[in-house]
Design a protein around this motif. Sequence first.
Motif, PDB file in Angstrom:
ATOM      1  N   ASP A  43       0.842  -1.191   0.000  1.00 25.79           N
ATOM      2  CA  ASP A  43       0.000   0.000   0.000  1.00 25.79           C
ATOM      3  C   ASP A  43       0.878   1.241   0.000  1.00 25.79           C
ATOM      4  O   ASP A  43       2.078   1.170   0.269  1.00 25.79           O
ATOM      5  N   LEU A  44       0.236   2.370  -0.275  1.00 24.37           N
ATOM      6  CA  LEU A  44       0.952   3.646  -0.227  1.00 24.37           C
ATOM      7  C   LEU A  44       0.850   4.220   1.178  1.00 24.37           C
ATOM      8  O   LEU A  44      -0.211   4.190   1.795  1.00 24.37           O
ATOM      9  N   PHE A  45       1.945   4.740   1.679  1.00 30.03           N
ATOM     10  CA  PHE A  45       1.990   5.345   3.004  1.00 30.03           C
ATOM     11  C   PHE A  45       2.620   6.727   2.900  1.00 30.03           C
ATOM     12  O   PHE A  45       3.445   6.972   2.022  1.00 30.03           O
ATOM     13  N   THR A  46       2.217   7.599   3.819  1.00 29.41           N
ATOM     14  CA  THR A  46       2.833   8.923   3.889  1.00 29.41           C
ATOM     15  C   THR A  46       3.825   8.940   5.048  1.00 29.41           C
ATOM     16  O   THR A  46       3.529   8.421   6.124  1.00 29.41           O
ATOM     17  N   VAL A  47       4.999   9.507   4.809  1.00 30.10           N
ATOM     18  CA  VAL A  47       5.960   9.667   5.901  1.00 30.10           C
ATOM     19  C   VAL A  47       5.447  10.798   6.802  1.00 30.10           C
ATOM     20  O   VAL A  47       5.455  11.962   6.412  1.00 30.10           O
ATOM     21  N   ALA A  48       4.967  10.425   7.996  1.00 31.24           N
ATOM     22  CA  ALA A  48       4.418  11.448   8.901  1.00 31.24           C
ATOM     23  C   ALA A  48       5.537  12.214   9.584  1.00 31.24           C
ATOM     24  O   ALA A  48       5.458  13.423   9.778  1.00 31.24           O
ATOM     25  N   GLY A  49       6.599  11.505   9.943  1.00 32.11           N
ATOM     26  CA  GLY A  49       7.693  12.167  10.637  1.00 32.11           C
ATOM     27  C   GLY A  49       8.962  11.356  10.569  1.00 32.11           C
ATOM     28  O   GLY A  49       8.946  10.176  10.219  1.00 32.11           O
ATOM     29  N   VAL A  50      10.071  12.027  10.895  1.00 33.89           N
ATOM     30  CA  VAL A  50      11.384  11.391  10.860  1.00 33.89           C
ATOM     31  C   VAL A  50      12.034  11.568  12.226  1.00 33.89           C
ATOM     32  O   VAL A  50      12.019  12.658  12.788  1.00 33.89           O
ATOM     33  N   PHE A  51      12.567  10.485  12.773  1.00 36.06           N
ATOM     34  CA  PHE A  51      13.197  10.549  14.094  1.00 36.06           C
ATOM     35  C   PHE A  51      14.685  10.243  13.995  1.00 36.06           C
ATOM     36  O   PHE A  51      15.167   9.735  12.984  1.00 36.06           O
ATOM     37  N   ARG A  52      15.395  10.586  15.066  1.00 37.94           N
ATOM     38  CA  ARG A  52      16.796  10.177  15.195  1.00 37.94           C
ATOM     39  C   ARG A  52      16.977   9.664  16.623  1.00 37.94           C
ATOM     40  O   ARG A  52      16.948  10.434  17.584  1.00 37.94           O
ATOM     41  N   SER A  53      17.153   8.344  16.750  1.00 38.66           N
ATOM     42  CA  SER A  53      17.265   7.750  18.083  1.00 38.66           C
ATOM     43  C   SER A  53      18.707   7.663  18.537  1.00 38.66           C
ATOM     44  O   SER A  53      18.992   7.546  19.717  1.00 38.66           O
ATOM     45  N   GLY A  54      19.649   7.677  17.578  1.00 42.20           N
ATOM     46  CA  GLY A  54      21.047   7.467  17.920  1.00 42.20           C
ATOM     47  C   GLY A  54      21.441   6.004  17.823  1.00 42.20           C
ATOM     48  O   GLY A  54      22.618   5.680  17.829  1.00 42.20           O
ATOM     49  N   LEU A  55      20.454   5.109  17.740  1.00 42.11           N
ATOM     50  CA  LEU A  55      20.732   3.682  17.557  1.00 42.11           C
ATOM     51  C   LEU A  55      20.785   3.424  16.049  1.00 42.11           C
ATOM     52  O   LEU A  55      19.770   3.498  15.365  1.00 42.11           O
ATOM     53  N   GLY A  56      21.977   3.133  15.558  1.00 42.10           N
ATOM     54  CA  GLY A  56      22.201   3.044  14.117  1.00 42.10           C
ATOM     55  C   GLY A  56      21.230   2.134  13.393  1.00 42.10           C
ATOM     56  O   GLY A  56      20.621   2.531  12.403  1.00 42.10           O
ATOM     57  N   ASP A  57      21.055   0.916  13.915  1.00 43.22           N
ATOM     58  CA  ASP A  57      20.186  -0.050  13.244  1.00 43.22           C
ATOM     59  C   ASP A  57      18.746   0.439  13.181  1.00 43.22           C
ATOM     60  O   ASP A  57      18.058   0.284  12.177  1.00 43.22           O
ATOM     61  N   VAL A  58      18.300   1.014  14.280  1.00 46.60           N
ATOM     62  CA  VAL A  58      16.905   1.462  14.352  1.00 46.60           C
ATOM     63  C   VAL A  58      16.688   2.639  13.403  1.00 46.60           C
ATOM     64  O   VAL A  58      15.703   2.687  12.660  1.00 46.60           O
ATOM     65  N   ASP A  59      17.638   3.571  13.396  1.00 46.37           N
ATOM     66  CA  ASP A  59      17.488   4.733  12.526  1.00 46.37           C
ATOM     67  C   ASP A  59      17.514   4.365  11.042  1.00 46.37           C
ATOM     68  O   ASP A  59      16.966   5.064  10.209  1.00 46.37           O
ATOM     69  N   ALA A  60      18.185   3.233  10.736  1.00 48.53           N
ATOM     70  CA  ALA A  60      18.333   2.867   9.328  1.00 48.53           C
ATOM     71  C   ALA A  60      17.278   1.889   8.841  1.00 48.53           C
ATOM     72  O   ALA A  60      16.983   1.850   7.651  1.00 48.53           O
ATOM     73  N   SER A  61      16.699   1.109   9.738  1.00 50.94           N
ATOM     74  CA  SER A  61      15.905   0.000   9.198  1.00 50.94           C
ATOM     75  C   SER A  61      14.607  -0.300   9.943  1.00 50.94           C
ATOM     76  O   SER A  61      14.038  -1.360   9.738  1.00 50.94           O
ATOM     77  N   VAL A  62      14.146   0.596  10.813  1.00 52.74           N
ATOM     78  CA  VAL A  62      12.874   0.344  11.487  1.00 52.74           C
ATOM     79  C   VAL A  62      11.874   1.445  11.126  1.00 52.74           C
ATOM     80  O   VAL A  62      12.213   2.625  11.147  1.00 52.74           O
ATOM     81  N   ALA A  63      10.674   1.031  10.768  1.00 47.72           N
ATOM     82  CA  ALA A  63       9.612   1.982  10.471  1.00 47.72           C
ATOM     83  C   ALA A  63       8.439   1.719  11.415  1.00 47.72           C
ATOM     84  O   ALA A  63       8.020   0.570  11.573  1.00 47.72           O
ATOM     85  N   PHE A  64       7.958   2.761  12.068  1.00 44.75           N
ATOM     86  CA  PHE A  64       6.801   2.630  12.955  1.00 44.75           C
ATOM     87  C   PHE A  64       5.541   2.972  12.175  1.00 44.75           C
ATOM     88  O   PHE A  64       5.501   3.955  11.442  1.00 44.75           O
ATOM     89  N   ILE A  65       4.525   2.121  12.354  1.00 45.13           N
ATOM     90  CA  ILE A  65       3.283   2.250  11.599  1.00 45.13           C
ATOM     91  C   ILE A  65       2.147   2.130  12.612  1.00 45.13           C
ATOM     92  O   ILE A  65       2.243   1.319  13.541  1.00 45.13           O
ATOM     93  N   PRO A  66       1.086   2.910  12.475  1.00 42.71           N
ATOM     94  CA  PRO A  66      -0.046   2.714  13.384  1.00 42.71           C
ATOM     95  C   PRO A  66      -0.483   1.249  13.365  1.00 42.71           C
ATOM     96  O   PRO A  66      -0.576   0.635  12.298  1.00 42.71           O
ATOM     97  N   LEU A  67      -0.714   0.714  14.551  1.00 39.55           N
ATOM     98  CA  LEU A  67      -1.019  -0.712  14.716  1.00 39.55           C
ATOM     99  C   LEU A  67      -2.106  -1.189  13.754  1.00 39.55           C
ATOM    100  O   LEU A  67      -1.953  -2.199  13.059  1.00 39.55           O
ATOM    101  N   ASP A  68      -3.214  -0.427  13.694  1.00 40.55           N
ATOM    102  CA  ASP A  68      -4.333  -0.878  12.860  1.00 40.55           C
ATOM    103  C   ASP A  68      -3.977  -0.890  11.372  1.00 40.55           C
ATOM    104  O   ASP A  68      -4.409  -1.761  10.621  1.00 40.55           O
ATOM    105  N   ALA A  69      -3.140   0.073  10.960  1.00 42.14           N
ATOM    106  CA  ALA A  69      -2.741   0.112   9.548  1.00 42.14           C
ATOM    107  C   ALA A  69      -1.843  -1.067   9.204  1.00 42.14           C
ATOM    108  O   ALA A  69      -1.974  -1.673   8.134  1.00 42.14           O
ATOM    109  N   LEU A  70      -0.941  -1.409  10.134  1.00 42.92           N
ATOM    110  CA  LEU A  70      -0.041  -2.547   9.880  1.00 42.92           C
ATOM    111  C   LEU A  70      -0.825  -3.870   9.904  1.00 42.92           C
ATOM    112  O   LEU A  70      -0.572  -4.770   9.114  1.00 42.92           O
ATOM    113  N   GLN A  71      -1.810  -3.956  10.816  1.00 44.84           N
ATOM    114  CA  GLN A  71      -2.635  -5.170  10.863  1.00 44.84           C
ATOM    115  C   GLN A  71      -3.365  -5.365   9.534  1.00 44.84           C
ATOM    116  O   GLN A  71      -3.448  -6.472   9.009  1.00 44.84           O
ATOM    117  N   GLN A  72      -3.863  -4.272   9.005  1.00 43.37           N
ATOM    118  CA  GLN A  72      -4.578  -4.367   7.729  1.00 43.37           C
ATOM    119  C   GLN A  72      -3.626  -4.799   6.609  1.00 43.37           C
ATOM    120  O   GLN A  72      -3.947  -5.665   5.799  1.00 43.37           O
TER     121      GLN A  72
END
Lengths: 418, 262
Positions: A185-214
Amino acid sequence: MSGPWWRIGWRNLGRNPRRSLFTAGGLAVGYAAVVVMTGLGRGMVAEMIGNGTGILSGQLQVHAEGYLPERSVHETIGGREGIDVDALVGAVAADPTVSAAAPRLYGGGLVSAGDHTLAAGFVGIDPAREPAVSAIMAAGETGRLPGAGENELWIGREMARQLDVDAGDIVVVVAPAADGSLGNDLFTVAGVFRSGLGDVDASVAFIPLDALQQLMALPPGRVHEVAARIADPWDAAAAEERLLGELATDFPGTAPRAWNRFQPEMVEYAALFESMEWVIIVVVFIMAVFGVANTMLMATFERRREFALLLAIGTTPGVILRSVIWEAFVLGVVSLTLGAILTFPVLVWWHNAPPDMSWLYGDFTMAGGLIRPVLRVEYPPEMMVLGAVALFATALLAAVLPAYRAGRLPPADTLAGR
Amino acid sequence: MVLLRIRERPGRPVLTSMLGLGVLLCAAGGLGGQNTAEEIVDRVDRMMRGESSRGRVEMEIVTQHWTRSMVMEISSLGTEHALIRIASPRKDAGTTTLKSGNEIWNYLPRVDRTIKLPSSLMGSAWMGSHFTNDDLVKEHRLIEDYDIEISFEGSRDGVDVWEFRLKPRPEAAVIWDRISYQVRKSDLMPVWARFYDERDDLIRTIEWSEYDRSSGRLVPMLMTIEPADKPGESTTVRYTDLAFDVPLTEADFSLRTLRSPP
C-alpha cells in the motif's frame, strides 16, 4: 581512656602540619577517586540500561510463550483468535511499578520511494499509548507522529536519507501478509526521528497498529507484544514475577519478561562494572598504604628519642603502640573529612549537570544501550561507606609497623644516640 | 533486534529453469550413453540458451499456517529474462515479477508502482513460496559452477537411472555444498534433486513428475519443492499450458512491459 590518646594523636599530627596535610590529601584523593569512579561506572551502567530499555524495548514485555526467540509473525498473543488487546494492556499497566503499557505488532518487508528500495522492519504501534512507553516517540526531528488508522510512517533519519524522503512524502510499503499474500500500500511519511541507535534509525519503520494489521491481513485482536515502562529498571524482575501470576488466569499462554531476560548482555555488563568497583577500591588503597606507611615511619623515626624517654620513665610499649595507632586514626578522620569535601560537591554537580563530553567522543552503544557523550554520575552509597572503611583500614594498616617499631625501641641506646 | 526474518538458504532452480532442467535433460536424450556426466549437462546447458517459452502455471503453497493457490503466466527468454504475472487470486492479480539479468523488479498494481528488489532480500521467499528470489535470478549454469560426476548408474525401483553428484568449484559463488540429481536413462527425465548445505544436511528436495509432451518436447509438468526443515510444507508447480520457441524478444522483458504486460 581514649580521650588523651585522641588528643595526643591530633597534636602529633600538628608537629609537621604540611607533611600531615599531604598524607591526608593522598588518602582523601584516593577516597574521591574510588567514589567518583564508581559513580561514573554506575552512571554508565544506568545510562546503558536506561537508554537500552527506555528508547524502544521497554523494561518489560509480554509475548505469547512461543514467540521468542523465533519471532514468527504467526505467534501472536492468544494464538489465531487473538486477545482483547485493551484488557491485556490494562492488566499489565495495573502492576504498581508499571507506569504505562502499549501493544505492538512486528513485521518486515520493503519500503520503496522512487528508485530506492530498502528492507525494513515494521513496528505497529498505538500512537496514543506508545509515547508513554518508548522514548523514541519523542525523538522526532521533522513532521509528527503517525495518526491511528492512517497509512502513515515514522521512520529514522538514516532510512529517510537512503530513501531520499522527508515528512510528507509518499512511499510504497510491501509486507508479506499472514495469509501468504503480499500486502502492499501507499503510506505517507508522517515524521522522521533520530534515536542514535544506528540499526533502528536505518531500518525500522513505525506504523499505526491498525494500519499494519490491515497490511499484514491480521485482525485487530492480534498483536505480538505488550511493552511496559517501569521507572526503575531494577524493579522489572519483580514485576515479571507478579505479572506471571496475574496474567496466568485471564491470559493463559502469555509470557511476561523483564529486560534482564531479553537483554541479558546488559546484566553481564552491569556485573562486569560491579566487579571493576572492587578492583578500583583495592588498587587505590593498596597504593595508599605504602605512601602512608612511609610517612608514618618517618614521623615515628623522628620521635624515637621521645618514645625512648617515655619508655624510660615507665610507659609500657603497648601504650606507645596505641598512641601511634590513634595518630593514624586521627589522620584517617582528617583524610575522610578532606575526601568528603573533595568528593561530594563534584558528585552532586556531575549528578545534576553531567559534563558534556561531545568534544571528545560521540554517541556510542554498549550491549545495545545508547551511551550519550556525558559524564553521568549515579550516587554509589555503599561505595561511599566502603571507601571510608577502606580509608581507615589503610591508615591503620599503614601504622601497624611504625607503631610496633616505636614500642620496641631500646630506651637506653636510643637516648644515648646509639 | 531481528524484526525482519530473511530465509538463510536461497535455493537454486528457477521457475524458468525448472522447465529448463527438464528441457535440458530431455534434449540430451539424443546423446550416446558413452558421454561423461559433464558432457551431458554441458550439451544440455548450451542447448537451453536462446530458448524461449510461454506457459501457464498453477502454484500451490502449503505452509504450517496457510495454504494458497496461485495461477501465473510465465514467459522466458534464454536464461537472462523472465516475466511472471499473477492471474489469480484476485488480491494479488496483476502483481508481476520481472527478472532481468541479476535484477528482480516487482510491479504492484494496487499502488501502481514498480520496485526493484534490494540485494539483501534475494534470499527471502518469493511470493510466500518455498522459492527464493535468488532462485529466480541465478542462472542454471551447473557446468560452470559445479564439478559433475556420476555417483550411481543402474536400476532404482526397476527404472534405469543416473545419479549425478555436483560439487561446487572453489571459485563458484553458490550456496549449496552438494547437489544430487536423479535422471531416468531412458528419456533423460529428471526425477529428483536434493540440495545439501556445508554440513551435508539435506535442505530441500525437488521432485519432478507427470512427464508430458509440449511443443514436441517431453517435459515434467509437475514439480514439488519440499524444505527439509519444515515437514509438511511444500510448493507445487504444475504447468497447465506450455509452449516453446515462441516469438519473444528482449523488448518483451522491459520495465515498460512489466507495468503493462502484453
